[in-house]
Design a protein around this motif. Structure first.
Motif, PDB file in Angstrom:
ATOM      1  N   GLY A   1     -10.486 -71.300  48.402  1.00 63.52           N
ATOM      2  CA  GLY A   1     -10.955 -71.733  47.085  1.00 63.52           C
ATOM      3  C   GLY A   1     -12.105 -72.718  47.175  1.00 63.52           C
ATOM      4  O   GLY A   1     -12.165 -73.693  46.433  1.00 63.52           O
ATOM      5  N   ALA A   2     -13.035 -72.446  48.103  1.00 65.54           N
ATOM      6  CA  ALA A   2     -14.083 -73.426  48.393  1.00 65.54           C
ATOM      7  C   ALA A   2     -15.437 -72.759  48.598  1.00 65.54           C
ATOM      8  O   ALA A   2     -15.525 -71.603  49.009  1.00 65.54           O
ATOM      9  N   ILE A   3     -16.484 -73.529  48.334  1.00 68.20           N
ATOM     10  CA  ILE A   3     -17.836 -73.137  48.701  1.00 68.20           C
ATOM     11  C   ILE A   3     -18.025 -73.545  50.156  1.00 68.20           C
ATOM     12  O   ILE A   3     -17.663 -74.661  50.554  1.00 68.20           O
ATOM     13  N   ALA A   4     -18.572 -72.629  50.949  1.00 70.04           N
ATOM     14  CA  ALA A   4     -18.810 -72.898  52.371  1.00 70.04           C
ATOM     15  C   ALA A   4     -20.289 -72.697  52.671  1.00 70.04           C
ATOM     16  O   ALA A   4     -20.880 -71.698  52.254  1.00 70.04           O
ATOM     17  N   ILE A   5     -20.852 -73.662  53.386  1.00 68.00           N
ATOM     18  CA  ILE A   5     -22.264 -73.600  53.755  1.00 68.00           C
ATOM     19  C   ILE A   5     -22.355 -73.761  55.265  1.00 68.00           C
ATOM     20  O   ILE A   5     -22.188 -74.854  55.803  1.00 68.00           O
ATOM     21  N   GLY A   6     -22.586 -72.649  55.937  1.00 64.34           N
ATOM     22  CA  GLY A   6     -22.744 -72.686  57.389  1.00 64.34           C
ATOM     23  C   GLY A   6     -24.192 -72.928  57.758  1.00 64.34           C
ATOM     24  O   GLY A   6     -25.101 -72.424  57.104  1.00 64.34           O
ATOM     25  N   PHE A   7     -24.388 -73.712  58.816  1.00 59.42           N
ATOM     26  CA  PHE A   7     -25.756 -73.982  59.268  1.00 59.42           C
ATOM     27  C   PHE A   7     -25.849 -73.928  60.790  1.00 59.42           C
ATOM     28  O   PHE A   7     -26.818 -74.359  61.389  1.00 59.42           O
ATOM     29  N   GLY A   8     -24.824 -73.358  61.426  1.00 59.74           N
ATOM     30  CA  GLY A   8     -24.777 -73.214  62.877  1.00 59.74           C
ATOM     31  C   GLY A   8     -23.387 -72.751  63.283  1.00 59.74           C
ATOM     32  O   GLY A   8     -22.566 -72.407  62.435  1.00 59.74           O
ATOM     33  N   PRO A   9     -23.107 -72.763  64.585  1.00 62.84           N
ATOM     34  CA  PRO A   9     -21.823 -72.274  65.067  1.00 62.84           C
ATOM     35  C   PRO A   9     -20.629 -73.088  64.560  1.00 62.84           C
ATOM     36  O   PRO A   9     -20.710 -74.303  64.388  1.00 62.84           O
ATOM     37  N   THR A  10     -19.532 -72.380  64.329  1.00 63.32           N
ATOM     38  CA  THR A  10     -18.249 -72.989  63.970  1.00 63.32           C
ATOM     39  C   THR A  10     -17.293 -72.773  65.145  1.00 63.32           C
ATOM     40  O   THR A  10     -17.634 -72.059  66.095  1.00 63.32           O
ATOM     41  N   PRO A  11     -16.088 -73.346  65.116  1.00 62.33           N
ATOM     42  CA  PRO A  11     -15.163 -73.146  66.224  1.00 62.33           C
ATOM     43  C   PRO A  11     -14.799 -71.679  66.510  1.00 62.33           C
ATOM     44  O   PRO A  11     -14.342 -71.381  67.611  1.00 62.33           O
ATOM     45  N   VAL A  12     -15.000 -70.759  65.561  1.00 62.69           N
ATOM     46  CA  VAL A  12     -14.685 -69.345  65.811  1.00 62.69           C
ATOM     47  C   VAL A  12     -15.925 -68.493  66.074  1.00 62.69           C
ATOM     48  O   VAL A  12     -15.822 -67.277  66.231  1.00 62.69           O
ATOM     49  N   SER A  13     -17.097 -69.103  66.140  1.00 59.08           N
ATOM     50  CA  SER A  13     -18.337 -68.358  66.366  1.00 59.08           C
ATOM     51  C   SER A  13     -18.395 -67.785  67.769  1.00 59.08           C
ATOM     52  O   SER A  13     -17.852 -68.359  68.720  1.00 59.08           O
ATOM     53  N   LYS A  14     -19.078 -66.656  67.871  1.00 56.07           N
ATOM     54  CA  LYS A  14     -19.417 -66.076  69.164  1.00 56.07           C
ATOM     55  C   LYS A  14     -20.889 -66.371  69.360  1.00 56.07           C
ATOM     56  O   LYS A  14     -21.716 -65.964  68.536  1.00 56.07           O
ATOM     57  N   SER A  15     -21.217 -67.115  70.379  1.00 56.90           N
ATOM     58  CA  SER A  15     -22.585 -67.535  70.646  1.00 56.90           C
ATOM     59  C   SER A  15     -23.072 -68.440  69.513  1.00 56.90           C
ATOM     60  O   SER A  15     -22.355 -69.346  69.103  1.00 56.90           O
ATOM     61  N   ASN A  16     -24.247 -68.181  68.958  1.00 61.33           N
ATOM     62  CA  ASN A  16     -24.828 -69.067  67.947  1.00 61.33           C
ATOM     63  C   ASN A  16     -24.654 -68.583  66.520  1.00 61.33           C
ATOM     64  O   ASN A  16     -25.303 -69.088  65.612  1.00 61.33           O
ATOM     65  N   GLU A  17     -23.798 -67.593  66.298  1.00 60.67           N
ATOM     66  CA  GLU A  17     -23.626 -67.063  64.943  1.00 60.67           C
ATOM     67  C   GLU A  17     -22.965 -68.082  64.018  1.00 60.67           C
ATOM     68  O   GLU A  17     -22.298 -69.010  64.479  1.00 60.67           O
ATOM     69  N   ILE A  18     -23.146 -67.889  62.729  1.00 61.21           N
ATOM     70  CA  ILE A  18     -22.490 -68.688  61.687  1.00 61.21           C
ATOM     71  C   ILE A  18     -21.300 -67.854  61.213  1.00 61.21           C
ATOM     72  O   ILE A  18     -21.460 -66.925  60.430  1.00 61.21           O
ATOM     73  N   ARG A  19     -20.120 -68.156  61.751  1.00 64.55           N
ATOM     74  CA  ARG A  19     -18.926 -67.372  61.439  1.00 64.55           C
ATOM     75  C   ARG A  19     -17.905 -68.240  60.717  1.00 64.55           C
ATOM     76  O   ARG A  19     -17.507 -69.288  61.218  1.00 64.55           O
ATOM     77  N   LEU A  20     -17.478 -67.763  59.542  1.00 63.06           N
ATOM     78  CA  LEU A  20     -16.415 -68.441  58.806  1.00 63.06           C
ATOM     79  C   LEU A  20     -15.064 -68.008  59.373  1.00 63.06           C
ATOM     80  O   LEU A  20     -14.974 -66.998  60.073  1.00 63.06           O
TER      81      LEU A  20
END
Length: 125
Positions: free
Chosen positions: A73-92
């Protein structure tokens, strides 16, 4: 439809997509909330709503794409890797709706300096 996000003295502009999620969030504005951080992502709760997953949900976003994370129930703004990213992707962490695009995507890299609990405002312009 254009909107602005404001954290402290940092403001960035976005264009809202012409989809159900974009229209519903736009109709709720202004929104004021506290941010949470998760890797190179900020997210924040918005008022209770009936936004459903769209047909095009995805987990991997491009820099500048603004998400609505249905599960949280939230707005998410990715600007780089997250703990579940593969390499440098922005993955929710799970699939989300793409509902807006930053006018200057590279500006989002500045979100890295903001911490949990800081106030964010979203408003029409």
């Amino acid at each position: 439809m254009k909107i602005k996000f404001k954290i402290s003295n940092f403001i960035f502009s976005c264009k809202v997509k012409n989809n159900n999620t974009g229209k519903k969030i736009y109709s709720m504005l202004p929104i004021k909330s506290k941010i949470n951080t998760w890797g190179k992502e900020i997210y924040f709760s918005i008022p209770k709503n009936d936004i459903l997953p769209e047909n095009y949900t995805k987990e991997v976003f491009n820099l500048g794409e603004i998400a609505f994370w249905n599960q949280g129930g939230a707005i998410a703004i990715g600007f780089g890797p997250t703990p579940v990213s593969k390499s440098n992707e922005i993955r929710l962490v799970s699939a989300a709706n793409h509902w807006a695009d930053a006018i200057n995507p590279l500006e989002l890299k500045k979100l890295d300096k903001y911490k949990d609990g800081e106030i964010i405002e979203v408003f029409k312009y």
